[in-house]
Motif scaffolding. Structure first.
Motif, PDB file in Angstrom:
ATOM      1  N   ASN A 165      -3.618  -4.079 -12.765  1.00  0.00           N
ATOM      2  CA  ASN A 165      -2.733  -2.956 -12.460  1.00  0.00           C
ATOM      3  C   ASN A 165      -3.510  -1.651 -12.354  1.00  0.00           C
ATOM      4  O   ASN A 165      -3.211  -0.807 -11.503  1.00  0.00           O
ATOM      5  CB  ASN A 165      -1.639  -2.843 -13.520  1.00  0.00           C
ATOM      6  CG  ASN A 165      -0.624  -3.976 -13.435  1.00  0.00           C
ATOM      7  OD1 ASN A 165      -0.419  -4.548 -12.363  1.00  0.00           O
ATOM      8  ND2 ASN A 165      -0.002  -4.308 -14.547  1.00  0.00           N
ATOM      9  N   ARG A 182      -3.822  -8.721 -16.694  1.00  0.00           N
ATOM     10  CA  ARG A 182      -2.815  -8.081 -15.858  1.00  0.00           C
ATOM     11  C   ARG A 182      -2.936  -6.561 -15.922  1.00  0.00           C
ATOM     12  O   ARG A 182      -2.775  -5.868 -14.908  1.00  0.00           O
ATOM     13  CB  ARG A 182      -1.403  -8.509 -16.278  1.00  0.00           C
ATOM     14  CG  ARG A 182      -1.064  -9.925 -15.869  1.00  0.00           C
ATOM     15  CD  ARG A 182       0.369 -10.278 -16.205  1.00  0.00           C
ATOM     16  NE  ARG A 182       0.704 -11.603 -15.698  1.00  0.00           N
ATOM     17  CZ  ARG A 182       1.098 -11.866 -14.466  1.00  0.00           C
ATOM     18  NH1 ARG A 182       1.214 -10.871 -13.603  1.00  0.00           N
ATOM     19  NH2 ARG A 182       1.371 -13.091 -14.085  1.00  0.00           N
ATOM     20  N   GLU A 214       3.095 -17.301  -8.520  1.00  0.00           N
ATOM     21  CA  GLU A 214       2.441 -16.522  -9.581  1.00  0.00           C
ATOM     22  C   GLU A 214       1.531 -17.416 -10.431  1.00  0.00           C
ATOM     23  O   GLU A 214       1.913 -18.505 -10.853  1.00  0.00           O
ATOM     24  CB  GLU A 214       3.499 -15.883 -10.482  1.00  0.00           C
ATOM     25  CG  GLU A 214       2.910 -15.105 -11.645  1.00  0.00           C
ATOM     26  CD  GLU A 214       3.941 -14.823 -12.729  1.00  0.00           C
ATOM     27  OE1 GLU A 214       3.593 -14.121 -13.704  1.00  0.00           O
ATOM     28  OE2 GLU A 214       5.078 -15.323 -12.606  1.00  0.00           O
ATOM     29  N   ARG A 216      -3.119  -5.846  -1.768  1.00  0.00           N
ATOM     30  CA  ARG A 216      -1.671  -5.797  -1.952  1.00  0.00           C
ATOM     31  C   ARG A 216      -1.048  -7.160  -1.694  1.00  0.00           C
ATOM     32  O   ARG A 216      -0.158  -7.595  -2.425  1.00  0.00           O
ATOM     33  CB  ARG A 216      -1.078  -4.743  -1.012  1.00  0.00           C
ATOM     34  CG  ARG A 216       0.445  -4.669  -1.050  1.00  0.00           C
ATOM     35  CD  ARG A 216       0.952  -3.596  -0.110  1.00  0.00           C
ATOM     36  NE  ARG A 216       0.421  -3.761   1.224  1.00  0.00           N
ATOM     37  CZ  ARG A 216       0.913  -4.639   2.112  1.00  0.00           C
ATOM     38  NH1 ARG A 216       1.918  -5.439   1.757  1.00  0.00           N
ATOM     39  NH2 ARG A 216       0.407  -4.724   3.319  1.00  0.00           N
ATOM     40  N   SER A 260       2.311 -10.905  -8.897  1.00  0.00           N
ATOM     41  CA  SER A 260       3.669 -10.426  -9.162  1.00  0.00           C
ATOM     42  C   SER A 260       4.507 -11.501  -9.850  1.00  0.00           C
ATOM     43  O   SER A 260       4.453 -12.674  -9.486  1.00  0.00           O
ATOM     44  CB  SER A 260       4.337 -10.019  -7.842  1.00  0.00           C
ATOM     45  OG  SER A 260       5.705  -9.727  -8.049  1.00  0.00           O
ATOM     46  N   ILE A 261       5.277 -11.063 -10.832  1.00  0.00           N
ATOM     47  CA  ILE A 261       6.140 -12.002 -11.561  1.00  0.00           C
ATOM     48  C   ILE A 261       7.299 -12.481 -10.682  1.00  0.00           C
ATOM     49  O   ILE A 261       7.991 -13.437 -11.032  1.00  0.00           O
ATOM     50  CB  ILE A 261       6.696 -11.366 -12.849  1.00  0.00           C
ATOM     51  CG1 ILE A 261       7.523 -10.114 -12.505  1.00  0.00           C
ATOM     52  CG2 ILE A 261       5.566 -11.025 -13.804  1.00  0.00           C
ATOM     53  CD1 ILE A 261       8.207  -9.490 -13.713  1.00  0.00           C
ATOM     54  N   LEU A 262       7.514 -11.835  -9.559  1.00  0.00           N
ATOM     55  CA  LEU A 262       8.585 -12.240  -8.646  1.00  0.00           C
ATOM     56  C   LEU A 262       8.126 -13.296  -7.652  1.00  0.00           C
ATOM     57  O   LEU A 262       8.943 -13.844  -6.916  1.00  0.00           O
ATOM     58  CB  LEU A 262       9.107 -11.016  -7.883  1.00  0.00           C
ATOM     59  CG  LEU A 262       9.666  -9.870  -8.724  1.00  0.00           C
ATOM     60  CD1 LEU A 262      10.098  -8.717  -7.827  1.00  0.00           C
ATOM     61  CD2 LEU A 262      10.846 -10.350  -9.569  1.00  0.00           C
ATOM     62  N   SER A 263       6.846 -13.565  -7.621  1.00  0.00           N
ATOM     63  CA  SER A 263       6.326 -14.514  -6.646  1.00  0.00           C
ATOM     64  C   SER A 263       6.463 -15.948  -7.139  1.00  0.00           C
ATOM     65  O   SER A 263       6.181 -16.240  -8.299  1.00  0.00           O
ATOM     66  CB  SER A 263       4.850 -14.217  -6.360  1.00  0.00           C
ATOM     67  OG  SER A 263       4.293 -15.224  -5.535  1.00  0.00           O
ATOM     68  N   TYR A 293      -1.841  -9.492  -4.551  1.00  0.00           N
ATOM     69  CA  TYR A 293      -1.035  -9.117  -5.729  1.00  0.00           C
ATOM     70  C   TYR A 293       0.392  -9.640  -5.581  1.00  0.00           C
ATOM     71  O   TYR A 293       0.949 -10.210  -6.521  1.00  0.00           O
ATOM     72  CB  TYR A 293      -1.033  -7.598  -5.895  1.00  0.00           C
ATOM     73  CG  TYR A 293      -0.371  -7.136  -7.174  1.00  0.00           C
ATOM     74  CD1 TYR A 293      -1.132  -6.901  -8.318  1.00  0.00           C
ATOM     75  CD2 TYR A 293       1.007  -6.947  -7.252  1.00  0.00           C
ATOM     76  CE1 TYR A 293      -0.534  -6.489  -9.497  1.00  0.00           C
ATOM     77  CE2 TYR A 293       1.614  -6.540  -8.417  1.00  0.00           C
ATOM     78  CZ  TYR A 293       0.835  -6.310  -9.547  1.00  0.00           C
ATOM     79  OH  TYR A 293       1.437  -5.904 -10.717  1.00  0.00           O
ATOM     80  N   GLU A 294       0.983  -9.428  -4.419  1.00  0.00           N
ATOM     81  CA  GLU A 294       2.364  -9.864  -4.200  1.00  0.00           C
ATOM     82  C   GLU A 294       2.484 -11.385  -4.205  1.00  0.00           C
ATOM     83  O   GLU A 294       3.494 -11.924  -4.650  1.00  0.00           O
ATOM     84  CB  GLU A 294       2.882  -9.299  -2.875  1.00  0.00           C
ATOM     85  CG  GLU A 294       3.051  -7.788  -2.885  1.00  0.00           C
ATOM     86  CD  GLU A 294       3.471  -7.252  -1.531  1.00  0.00           C
ATOM     87  OE1 GLU A 294       3.536  -8.058  -0.575  1.00  0.00           O
ATOM     88  OE2 GLU A 294       3.719  -6.041  -1.423  1.00  0.00           O
TER      89      GLU A 294
END
Length: 238
Positions: free
Chosen positions: A170, A166, A158, A144, A152-155, A147-148
């Motif tokens: 997932n 991807r 990334e 986890r 993650s596209i928010l990281s 991944y984060e």
């Protein structure tokens, strides 16, 4: 007179009783409010404490599961020993030899930092460590975190992966294993090999490093390297 005194005493007693009743009534009415406030306060404190405790536990789990090499003190990111001439030369033979040398990874990482792509090296390294994990609960937590941090596209860290990889990740995250990020790690490794590695080998940083370690071993060898670099540059321009 006696009857009047008795009457006055009765009135005084009744007034006192009324005053007492008047003063005690708000107190009695106040208790429910106080009970509610104390109940609310307890509820509020419980929520806050629970939330804080949960956040602290989450931060602690993230800290334990984190793979940040700078925080973990990963050997590859500690002060690596000075490479030998043979090691520095081997970096130019293949990307594999560069990546299998701690000093090579450290030098290459510094170069990636100048290109704002250091996350590729960091991701590859955390995947290398992640594949060694055998504890199931730790695998889930670390998967986890990885991944984060990198998928993650928010990281902000990334890494660049295609849609196929991807999708695989997932699916794998439903039941993560130590091989959840294998495809992604291979893709990032290939990206560094094809894109960043050739540029690194042509930088003055690499040439200066090779010259420095060569001169430390043999001053005449450093001069020979200058001639070789000049010849290779001339050949490349012709």
């Amino acid at each position: 007179m006696g009857s009047e005194r008795m009457e006055m005493r009765k009135r005084q007693m009744s007034v006192q009783q009324e005053s007492v009743a008047g003063t005690t009534a708000p107190v009695q009415n106040e208790h429910p409010d106080q009970g509610n406030r104390s109940s609310n306060a307890c509820c509020f404190c419980w929520c806050c404490c629970c939330s804080c405790t949960w956040n602290e536990d989450r931060e602690e789990r993230n800290r334990r599961a984190s793979y940040d090499p700078k925080a973990e003190g990963n050997a590859d990111f500690e002060e690596s020993p000075k490479p030998t001439v043979e090691e520095v030369r081997s970096w130019g033979q293949s990307f594999d030899k560069l990546m299998h040398c701690p000093a090579g990874r450290a030098a290459f990482r510094q170069f990636l930092r100048t290109e704002f792509s250091e996350e590729n090296m960091l991701f590859w390294l955390v995947c290398e460590e992640f594949r060694k994990e055998t504890n199931k609960s730790m695998i889930e937590e670390k998967a986890r975190v990885i991944y984060e941090d990198y998928i993650s596209i928010l990281s902000p860290k990334e890494v660049s992966l295609d849609s196929r990889v991807r999708e695989v990740i997932n699916r794998n995250m439903l039941e993560p294993t130590s091989h959840t990020f294998d495809d992604a790690q291979l893709q990032i490794y290939t990206l560094m090999q094809r894109d960043s590695y050739p540029r690194f080998m042509n930088t003055e940083v690499y040439k200066d490093l090779l010259k420095t370690v060569s001169e430390q071993q043999d001053p005449h060898l450093g001069k020979c390297l200058d001639i070789q670099f000049c010849d290779s540059s001339f050949s490349g321009n012709s």
